[in-house]
Every structure is written in structure tokens, then in C-alpha cells.
Design a protein around this motif. Structure first.
Motif, PDB file in Angstrom:
ATOM      1  N   THR A 174      97.596  43.835  57.266  1.00 53.23           N
ATOM      2  CA  THR A 174      96.847  43.050  58.244  1.00 53.23           C
ATOM      3  C   THR A 174      97.684  42.842  59.500  1.00 53.23           C
ATOM      4  O   THR A 174      98.915  42.977  59.488  1.00 53.23           O
ATOM      5  N   TYR A 175      97.002  42.501  60.561  1.00 50.51           N
ATOM      6  CA  TYR A 175      97.712  42.224  61.812  1.00 50.51           C
ATOM      7  C   TYR A 175      98.722  41.103  61.627  1.00 50.51           C
ATOM      8  O   TYR A 175      99.870  41.195  62.086  1.00 50.51           O
ATOM      9  N   ASN A 176      98.306  40.012  60.965  1.00 51.80           N
ATOM     10  CA  ASN A 176      99.205  38.863  60.805  1.00 51.80           C
ATOM     11  C   ASN A 176     100.484  39.245  60.062  1.00 51.80           C
ATOM     12  O   ASN A 176     101.573  38.773  60.395  1.00 51.80           O
ATOM     13  N   GLY A 177     100.344  40.090  59.059  1.00 53.00           N
ATOM     14  CA  GLY A 177     101.528  40.521  58.325  1.00 53.00           C
ATOM     15  C   GLY A 177     102.463  41.349  59.185  1.00 53.00           C
ATOM     16  O   GLY A 177     103.685  41.198  59.136  1.00 53.00           O
ATOM     17  N   VAL A 178     101.900  42.237  59.992  1.00 57.93           N
ATOM     18  CA  VAL A 178     102.715  43.060  60.893  1.00 57.93           C
ATOM     19  C   VAL A 178     103.384  42.186  61.945  1.00 57.93           C
ATOM     20  O   VAL A 178     104.554  42.382  62.294  1.00 57.93           O
ATOM     21  N   LYS A 179     102.650  41.199  62.428  1.00 52.12           N
ATOM     22  CA  LYS A 179     103.183  40.317  63.474  1.00 52.12           C
ATOM     23  C   LYS A 179     104.422  39.572  62.983  1.00 52.12           C
ATOM     24  O   LYS A 179     105.390  39.394  63.739  1.00 52.12           O
ATOM     25  N   VAL A 180     104.408  39.141  61.737  1.00 51.44           N
ATOM     26  CA  VAL A 180     105.541  38.389  61.187  1.00 51.44           C
ATOM     27  C   VAL A 180     106.826  39.213  61.272  1.00 51.44           C
ATOM     28  O   VAL A 180     107.848  38.735  61.774  1.00 51.44           O
ATOM     29  N   GLY A 183     105.019  40.805  73.177  1.00 53.00           N
ATOM     30  CA  GLY A 183     104.546  39.625  72.456  1.00 53.00           C
ATOM     31  C   GLY A 183     103.842  39.900  71.160  1.00 53.00           C
ATOM     32  O   GLY A 183     103.330  38.989  70.509  1.00 53.00           O
ATOM     33  N   ALA A 184     103.758  41.174  70.746  1.00 58.19           N
ATOM     34  CA  ALA A 184     103.105  41.557  69.492  1.00 58.19           C
ATOM     35  C   ALA A 184     101.689  41.007  69.391  1.00 58.19           C
ATOM     36  O   ALA A 184     101.289  40.408  68.394  1.00 58.19           O
ATOM     37  N   ASN A 185     100.933  41.237  70.448  1.00 63.33           N
ATOM     38  CA  ASN A 185      99.566  40.694  70.507  1.00 63.33           C
ATOM     39  C   ASN A 185      98.575  41.522  69.707  1.00 63.33           C
ATOM     40  O   ASN A 185      98.775  42.729  69.493  1.00 63.33           O
ATOM     41  N   ASN A 186      97.494  40.909  69.292  1.00 67.48           N
ATOM     42  CA  ASN A 186      96.427  41.579  68.566  1.00 67.48           C
ATOM     43  C   ASN A 186      95.463  42.161  69.588  1.00 67.48           C
ATOM     44  O   ASN A 186      94.343  41.670  69.791  1.00 67.48           O
ATOM     45  N   ASN A 187      95.907  43.223  70.255  1.00 65.20           N
ATOM     46  CA  ASN A 187      95.121  43.793  71.348  1.00 65.20           C
ATOM     47  C   ASN A 187      94.615  45.196  71.034  1.00 65.20           C
ATOM     48  O   ASN A 187      94.881  45.736  69.998  1.00 65.20           O
ATOM     49  N   ALA A 247     107.310  41.805  63.058  1.00 62.73           N
ATOM     50  CA  ALA A 247     107.564  42.220  64.438  1.00 62.73           C
ATOM     51  C   ALA A 247     108.375  41.155  65.163  1.00 62.73           C
ATOM     52  O   ALA A 247     109.360  41.465  65.854  1.00 62.73           O
ATOM     53  N   LEU A 248     107.995  39.909  64.983  1.00 54.88           N
ATOM     54  CA  LEU A 248     108.651  38.829  65.712  1.00 54.88           C
ATOM     55  C   LEU A 248     110.001  38.436  65.123  1.00 54.88           C
ATOM     56  O   LEU A 248     110.854  37.896  65.839  1.00 54.88           O
ATOM     57  N   ASN A 249     110.213  38.711  63.832  1.00 56.04           N
ATOM     58  CA  ASN A 249     111.525  38.361  63.270  1.00 56.04           C
ATOM     59  C   ASN A 249     112.532  39.517  63.349  1.00 56.04           C
ATOM     60  O   ASN A 249     113.661  39.397  62.881  1.00 56.04           O
ATOM     61  N   GLY A 250     112.101  40.630  63.934  1.00 56.26           N
ATOM     62  CA  GLY A 250     113.022  41.739  64.170  1.00 56.26           C
ATOM     63  C   GLY A 250     113.111  42.779  63.065  1.00 56.26           C
ATOM     64  O   GLY A 250     113.737  43.829  63.247  1.00 56.26           O
ATOM     65  N   ARG A 251     112.492  42.501  61.916  1.00 57.44           N
ATOM     66  CA  ARG A 251     112.617  43.432  60.789  1.00 57.44           C
ATOM     67  C   ARG A 251     111.916  44.765  61.051  1.00 57.44           C
ATOM     68  O   ARG A 251     112.387  45.819  60.613  1.00 57.44           O
ATOM     69  N   LEU A 252     110.809  44.713  61.779  1.00 63.12           N
ATOM     70  CA  LEU A 252     110.047  45.939  62.011  1.00 63.12           C
ATOM     71  C   LEU A 252     110.838  46.929  62.855  1.00 63.12           C
ATOM     72  O   LEU A 252     111.042  48.079  62.459  1.00 63.12           O
ATOM     73  N   THR A 253     111.306  46.504  64.012  1.00 64.79           N
ATOM     74  CA  THR A 253     112.043  47.422  64.888  1.00 64.79           C
ATOM     75  C   THR A 253     113.406  47.786  64.295  1.00 64.79           C
ATOM     76  O   THR A 253     113.890  48.907  64.477  1.00 64.79           O
ATOM     77  N   GLY A 254     114.024  46.857  63.576  1.00 66.71           N
ATOM     78  CA  GLY A 254     115.300  47.165  62.938  1.00 66.71           C
ATOM     79  C   GLY A 254     115.158  48.248  61.891  1.00 66.71           C
ATOM     80  O   GLY A 254     115.986  49.165  61.809  1.00 66.71           O
TER      81      GLY A 254
END
Length: 247
Positions: free
Chosen positions: A195-201, A243-247, A203-210
Motif C-alpha cells: 500500500t501507499y502508506n506502507g511505502v511512505k513509512v 515529500g513522498a506524496n500520494n500523487n 520512504a520517510l525513514n530512509g530505509r527505502l533509498t538506503g
């Protein structure tokens, strides 16, 4: 008499010997010409890649193993407890080309075990419940790839870093490469990317890009598969930075 004749012929013998030696050296050099070997990218194990990364862009009429089939099967089938290297259930490892080809009949999807199990309408379907089945679009891609010869091919997909919305860029990348291991039925690392919300989490804590950058201190993702294309990584990074928006 013979010695006098030999003495007279000696200069000519020396010349002939030198000519023979030079000719032999030239022939040896030609025979020993080396071609620079082409290096193939890592496809997760085995097989010759038909199209190198330096090749052309993707054809819309062709399905490419490295670009779409391998990520989907690695994410949806090569799960812990199923068909990964560690578990290899039914002696199958579906995280590399050689393993996948054990259940594929090139040119004939209908006769391929891989296609039959992902379209099974009963308890034999793969991925098994409660895992989500492959989408109809992915099933169609797998069938087309098999019918086209099930080649270990890849291409450079069209990728525009000016497009970095969630729906247009990030969600499709996550769906193909990550969601199979990170959904409510299979919470790899306790992370839900369905879900978007799961990806956002993440994304904002840095785990995704890391993780997608294989940075030190993070688990490299997609795990056990190829690193995402540089362009795809940049799309995700720009989305996170915006901002990891749901766009």
C-alpha cells in the motif's frame, strides 16, 4: 668440393632461414589474435544474456527476462520457505534463469509447468494463498515471454527521471520488484509495501533509498536479484525528496 659449395651457399641459407623465421612469427601473431571478451550482467545465476546493457531500448513487442520476468518471479516465488536458495522447495530455485528454465518449455507456455501453476484455479496455484496471485497483466507477460522462446534477454527500458510521481513511477517499480516479499502475507523484514502508506513509512525513514542503493547498514533490495536501474533509483529518490506524496 662439397665444403666449397656449402661455403658458397651459406649466405643464401641464412637469408632463407631468416625469411622462414619472420614468416612463422607473422603467422603466429595472426593465429594468436585475441578478441576482448564481452562481459554479461549478473542475471541472478546462469545463462547467456541475449542483449547486453549497452544494447538498444526495449521493444514493445518483446518481453524481457531480466527486466520483468526475473523480478516478478523472484518477488512472488523465490520467497523464504518456498523457492529461494535456502529452502529450494521441490528442489526448485526460482531466483535465477537456470532454475526457472527447469519448469519452462521454451516456445510453448501451455506445456510449461510455470505457466500452469500460476494459472491454476485450485490449491495448486502459485504463489500459494495467502499470497496474492500474479496479476492478469503479469501472467500475460510470462506467457508471452515463454512463447517467444523464454530467452535470457534484457534491454534498456525507457525511463524518464522527470517522471517521479507515486502512481506513475514508484508504485509500478515497487509492485514488480518488491511487493511479492513485502505484503501482509509475507512481511519480509516486517515491511509491508503493498500500500501507499506502507511505502511512505520506509520512504520517510530512509530505509527505502538506503536499501535500493545497497548502502552500508541496509539490506540490499531487491534481495537476491539485480539492483534497480540507475534511472529507477533516481525516480524513487526524487519522489522521496519531494515529500513522498500520494500523487
Amino acid at each position: 668440393m662439397a665444403s666449397d659449395l656449402l661455403f658458397c651457399l651459406k649466405p643464401y641459407i641464412v637469408k632463407l632461414t631468416l625469411v622462414a623465421l619472420i614468416t612463422a612469427i607473422i603467422l603466429w601473431a595472426i593465429a594468436c589474435k585475441h578478441e576482448i571478451p564481452l562481459t554479461t550482467p549478473d542475471t541472478g545465476g546462469g545463462g547467456n544474456v541475449d542483449s547486453l546493457p549497452t544494447g538498444g531500448t526495449c521493444s514493445p513487442d518483446t518481453v524481457y527476462f531480466v527486466n520483468s520476468i526475473l523480478p516478478a518471479l523472484s518477488s512472488g516465488c523465490a520467497l523464504s520457505g518456498c523457492h529461494d536458495q535456502a529452502t529450494h522447495q521441490e528442489e526448485l530455485v526460482l531466483s535465477n534463469y537456470n532454475g526457472i528454465m527447469r519448469i519452462v518449455t521454451p516456445g510453448n507456455a501451455i506445456e510449461s509447468k510455470l505457466y500452469r501453476v500460476i494459472t491454476a484455479g485450485n490449491e495448486d496455484i502459485m504463489p500459494p494463498p495467502p499470497h496474492a496471485p500474479f496479476s492478469s497483466a503479469m501472467i500475460a507477460s510470462i506467457r508471452k515471454w515463454i512463447d517467444q522462446g523464454a530467452r535470457n534477454n534484457q534491454c534498456i527500458s525507457a525511463c524518464d527521471t522527470s517522471l517521479f510521481t507515486y502512481s506513475g513511477a514508484v508504485a509500478p517499480i515497487i509492485s514488480i520488484n518488491c511487493k511479492g516479499c513485502h505484503n501482509p502475507a509475507s512481511l519480509g523484514g516486517g515491511v509491508d509495501l503493498s500500500t501507499y502508506n506502507g511505502v511512505k513509512v520506509v520512504a520517510l525513514n530512509g530505509r527505502l533509498t538506503g536499501s535500493i542503493n545497497h548502502a552500508s547498514g541496509y539490506i540490499a533490495m531487491p534481495q537476491g536479484s539485480n539492483k534497480l536501474q540507475t534511472c529507477q533509483i533516481r525516480q524513487i529518490e526524487k519522489w522521496v525528496q519531494a515529500g513522498a506524496n500520494n500523487n
